[in-house]
Write an enzyme that holds these catalytic residues in place. Structure first.
Site, PDB file in Angstrom:
ATOM      1  N   GLY A 178     -16.016 -13.186   0.456  1.00 51.92           N
ATOM      2  CA  GLY A 178     -15.955 -11.842  -0.127  1.00 51.92           C
ATOM      3  C   GLY A 178     -15.720 -11.885  -1.619  1.00 51.92           C
ATOM      4  O   GLY A 178     -14.727 -11.349  -2.109  1.00 51.92           O
ATOM      5  N   GLU A 181      -9.803 -14.043  -4.221  1.00 49.49           N
ATOM      6  CA  GLU A 181     -10.642 -13.473  -3.167  1.00 49.49           C
ATOM      7  C   GLU A 181     -10.983 -14.542  -2.134  1.00 49.49           C
ATOM      8  O   GLU A 181     -11.007 -15.737  -2.453  1.00 49.49           O
ATOM      9  CB  GLU A 181     -11.966 -12.967  -3.752  1.00 49.49           C
ATOM     10  CG  GLU A 181     -11.871 -11.766  -4.658  1.00 49.49           C
ATOM     11  CD  GLU A 181     -13.239 -11.286  -5.102  1.00 49.49           C
ATOM     12  OE1 GLU A 181     -13.591 -10.145  -4.764  1.00 49.49           O
ATOM     13  OE2 GLU A 181     -13.955 -12.046  -5.786  1.00 49.49           O
ATOM     14  N   LYS A 199       0.797  -1.224   0.000  1.00 53.48           N
ATOM     15  CA  LYS A 199       0.000   0.000   0.000  1.00 53.48           C
ATOM     16  C   LYS A 199       0.834   1.281   0.000  1.00 53.48           C
ATOM     17  O   LYS A 199       0.360   2.336  -0.450  1.00 53.48           O
ATOM     18  CB  LYS A 199      -0.937   0.008   1.208  1.00 53.48           C
ATOM     19  CG  LYS A 199      -2.075  -1.000   1.152  1.00 53.48           C
ATOM     20  CD  LYS A 199      -3.158  -0.568   0.196  1.00 53.48           C
ATOM     21  CE  LYS A 199      -4.410  -1.407   0.348  1.00 53.48           C
ATOM     22  NZ  LYS A 199      -5.505  -0.945  -0.539  1.00 53.48           N
ATOM     23  N   SER A 213      -8.830  -0.297   6.661  1.00 55.78           N
ATOM     24  CA  SER A 213      -8.827  -1.249   7.769  1.00 55.78           C
ATOM     25  C   SER A 213      -7.440  -1.443   8.339  1.00 55.78           C
ATOM     26  O   SER A 213      -7.283  -2.113   9.359  1.00 55.78           O
ATOM     27  CB  SER A 213      -9.384  -2.605   7.306  1.00 55.78           C
ATOM     28  OG  SER A 213      -8.529  -3.180   6.334  1.00 55.78           O
ATOM     29  N   SER A 231       0.988  -9.729  -0.783  1.00 53.32           N
ATOM     30  CA  SER A 231       0.717  -8.301  -0.643  1.00 53.32           C
ATOM     31  C   SER A 231       1.100  -7.682   0.693  1.00 53.32           C
ATOM     32  O   SER A 231       1.295  -6.472   0.769  1.00 53.32           O
ATOM     33  CB  SER A 231      -0.767  -8.024  -0.916  1.00 53.32           C
ATOM     34  OG  SER A 231      -1.583  -8.738  -0.003  1.00 53.32           O
ATOM     35  N   ASP A 240     -17.097 -10.443  -4.192  1.00 47.06           N
ATOM     36  CA  ASP A 240     -17.791  -9.380  -4.910  1.00 47.06           C
ATOM     37  C   ASP A 240     -17.211  -9.127  -6.296  1.00 47.06           C
ATOM     38  O   ASP A 240     -17.945  -8.860  -7.253  1.00 47.06           O
ATOM     39  CB  ASP A 240     -17.796  -8.086  -4.094  1.00 47.06           C
ATOM     40  CG  ASP A 240     -16.399  -7.672  -3.656  1.00 47.06           C
ATOM     41  OD1 ASP A 240     -15.758  -8.439  -2.916  1.00 47.06           O
ATOM     42  OD2 ASP A 240     -15.933  -6.581  -4.045  1.00 47.06           O
TER      43      ASP A 240
END
Length: 324
Positions: free
Chosen positions: A212, A208, A57, A82, A308, A214
């Site tokens: 979750g 995923e 990030k 989060s 990640s 989506d």
């Protein structure tokens, strides 16, 4: 007939890489003969758990924040997250000599909140199951005159995240497939832009948690689908719908989505710890889980994996991994 231009391009990712040079870490690419033998492919792990703040990030947060005008930087930055994006924005703000206010869920991992505060950020909490973090952050930013840097819905954030895949290609060369964790979609959007721009034949597979899914549902439907806020150990992927900008990229460039269960994520975390000697948080372990559990389908010869992040405290790690 007119066509909509891509949200980000390979040149945007390359420009972000130049901006991040000497600021972000160029993270290692690890190999494991044991892993290769287990999955029947040559696997190259891009270890963003060794990135600053312990996750990819920082790339996107710094790329976006560093482009703000001096007068805006002086007023400060806001974000909602989060945990990992929270830390990334907090550190980027400190590096750039400004302040950050972060909207975080009340149940965010304690280690991530402590790290965010350690970088000097102010924390505002909310209930992820009953309150809208975006609305809270937008209102706060408007009230205080702050620049809002979202965790994925921003071209400069997406381009910055794509620099991890760009580095992987520079070091590894040809890849037949790339597996990437999917939350809001910024990492895979940037990664797919970089990889498809240089190696159009490389298959891009997102991963995923089962609870979750989506993005998988959205790609199958051809439009963004909303699901209840998922309850999964992969807290960084606990989103109810893909981002609008990220989905516009991913629907063009992502080839498939694999799903993994929480027990498979735990097994991948244990494998990474015991055999690879690295600590990986649940969201960072999902692509490895897909490989180990056979959820990614028939694998080609050379497979890249974006690990990640590794932001998990010892108590939570031991709890999830059965006292390892």
């Amino acid at each position: 007939m007119t066509t909509t231009p891509p949200t980000i391009t390979l040149d945007d990712v390359r420009d972000a890489a130049a901006r991040l040079k000497g600021v972000a870490h160029r993270t290692p690419v690890l190999r494991s003969r044991t892993l290769d033998a287990l999955v029947g492919a040559e696997v190259l792990l891009k270890c963003e758990n060794f990135q600053r703040v312990g996750a990819f990030k920082f790339r996107g947060a710094y790329n976006a924040a560093s482009r703000l005008a001096p007068e805006q930087l002086a007023r400060g930055i806001a974000a909602y997250s989060s945990g990992n994006h929270a830390q990334a924005v907090a550190l980027a703000a400190r590096e750039l000599g400004t302040t950050a206010v972060i909207v975080m869920p009340e149940d965010a991992p304690g280690s991530k909140r402590a790290a965010t505060e350690g970088y000097g950020a102010e924390i505002v909490t909310y209930d992820r199951y009953t309150e809208d973090r975006v609305a809270i952050a937008e209102a706060l930013a408007a009230d205080r005159g702050l620049a809002l840097i979202p965790p994925y819905e921003h071209p400069h954030v997406m381009a910055g995240q794509g620099t991890a895949a760009l580095e992987l290609l520079e070091e590894a060369g040809e890849l037949d497939a790339l597996l990437v964790p999917v939350g809001g979609g910024g990492l895979i959007a940037g990664s797919a832009t970089a990889v498809k721009g240089l190696r159009p034949g490389t298959r891009i597979v997102g991963v995923e948690p089962e609870a979750g899914d989506d993005t998988k549902r959205s790609l199958e439907a051809g439009r963004r689908v909303e699901i209840p806020v998922p309850r999964t150990i992969a807290d960084g992927q606990a989103l109810h719908t893909p981002g609008e900008l990220t989905f516009s990229v991913n629907r063009r460039l992502v080839d498939d989505i694999a799903l993994v269960g929480d027990d498979e994520i735990r097994a991948a975390m244990r494998f990474a710890f015991e055999r690879l000697k690295i600590v990986v948080e649940p969201s960072g372990a999902t692509p490895l889980a897909a490989l180990l559990a056979g959820r990614a389908g028939a694998l080609p010869r050379r497979v890249g994996v974006i690990v990640s992040g590794g932001n998990i405290d010892t108590g939570r790690f031991a709890e999830l991994c059965g006292g390892v």
